[in-house]
Design an enzyme around this catalytic site. Sequence first.
Site, PDB file in Angstrom:
ATOM      1  CG  HIS A   1      96.015  68.538  22.610  1.00 23.06           C
ATOM      2  ND1 HIS A   1      96.109  67.178  22.819  1.00 23.06           N
ATOM      3  CD2 HIS A   1      96.620  69.103  23.678  1.00 23.06           C
ATOM      4  CE1 HIS A   1      96.737  66.957  23.959  1.00 23.06           C
ATOM      5  NE2 HIS A   1      97.060  68.095  24.496  1.00 23.06           N
TER       6      HIS A   1
ATOM      7  CG  ASP B   1      92.332  70.636  29.866  1.00 24.09           C
ATOM      8  OD1 ASP B   1      92.872  70.956  30.937  1.00 24.09           O
ATOM      9  OD2 ASP B   1      92.980  70.421  28.833  1.00 24.09           O
TER      10      ASP B   1
ATOM     11  CG  ASN C   1      97.399  65.965  19.261  1.00 18.43           C
ATOM     12  OD1 ASN C   1      97.538  66.954  19.988  1.00 18.43           O
ATOM     13  ND2 ASN C   1      96.412  65.103  19.409  1.00 18.43           N
TER      14      ASN C   1
HETATM   15  C1  GLP Z   1      97.715  67.973  28.130  1.00 22.87           C
HETATM   16  C2  GLP Z   1      96.788  69.155  28.512  1.00 22.87           C
HETATM   17  C3  GLP Z   1      97.135  70.377  27.717  1.00 22.87           C
HETATM   18  C4  GLP Z   1      98.643  70.525  27.688  1.00 22.87           C
HETATM   19  C5  GLP Z   1      99.202  69.443  26.816  1.00 22.87           C
HETATM   20  C6  GLP Z   1     100.722  69.445  26.736  1.00 22.87           C
HETATM   21  O1  GLP Z   1      97.038  66.867  27.674  1.00 22.87           O
HETATM   22  N1  GLP Z   1      95.395  68.902  28.398  1.00 22.87           N
HETATM   23  O2  GLP Z   1      96.500  71.522  28.294  1.00 22.87           O
HETATM   24  O3  GLP Z   1      98.995  71.764  27.151  1.00 22.87           O
HETATM   25  O4  GLP Z   1      98.671  68.189  27.128  1.00 22.87           O
HETATM   26  O5  GLP Z   1     101.285  68.864  27.850  1.00 22.87           O
HETATM   27  P1  GLP Z   1     102.799  69.012  28.227  1.00 22.87           P
HETATM   28  O6  GLP Z   1     102.995  70.413  28.654  1.00 22.87           O
HETATM   29  O7  GLP Z   1     102.987  68.041  29.358  1.00 22.87           O
HETATM   30  O8  GLP Z   1     103.587  68.652  27.022  1.00 22.87           O
END
Ligand code: GLP
Length: 242
Positions: A138, A67, A136
């Site tokens: 995602h 992304d 959440n």
């Molecule tokens: C971000 C990215 C995701 C990532 C997620 C978790 O927004 N777009 O690809 O897996 O959030 O982030 P973190 O690993 O900092 O908790």
Amino acid sequence: MKIIRATDYDDMSRKAAAVMAAQLTLKPNCVLGLATGSSPVGLYRQLIEWHQKGELDFSSASSINLDEYVGLSPDNSQSYRRFMNENLFHHVNIKPENTHVPNGLAADPKAECARYDALIREAGGIDMQLLGMGNNGHIGFNEPGEAFVKDTHRVALAQNTIEANKRFFESADEVPREAYTMGIGPIMLARRVLVVVSGAQKAKIVREALCGPITPAVPASILQLHPRVTLVGDAEALRAID
Ligand code: GLP
């Protein structure tokens, strides 16, 4: 799903890096699906260390990131292209032209999504997809919704995501409101999926994703249907899983 229990973040990073290093060793010209966020940083650090010791070669590999924020240029300090350059690409011998991140500045969003899907198809799909998990549920920026979205799309970020990601910006106002994300299709078609989760704040969503119903309200729950998922989590993230 294979669940690997690690003690803490560093242990998770080493164990997950070993899984990814095995992929690179088994198939040097593999297509790696890569992720940003805090979770994979330690894994990347470990890969860099092994590369610098001469134990890992990225020269034939290629990468396709999940992304990118809409509106950020590749050299913006918050862009995911810059994140990848700084946390991995500039420290290993992957060829820059073999690394792919959606173009946050694309003039034609539809064409950019189509370009990205074509690129994934032409690469022959993804050999190993690395994923973190949003608070959440995602994956990439596939936010909770009423349906799983198959292809690359432009998405409005959930309020929860803006809150979670504001730590990287001066303030919540600075967080872009939209992003491009790979869809659920190529993630589910990846030949292997590697998930990294760390910290107590992930415990609830990890349980929902792994043990709850498969629903687009928790996008990561779709991974229950993938035949080859390895999830590496530290003790705190896995504390709600028996
Ligand atoms: C971000 C990215 C995701 C990532 C997620 C978790 O927004 N777009 O690809 O897996 O959030 O982030 P973190 O690993 O900092 O908790």
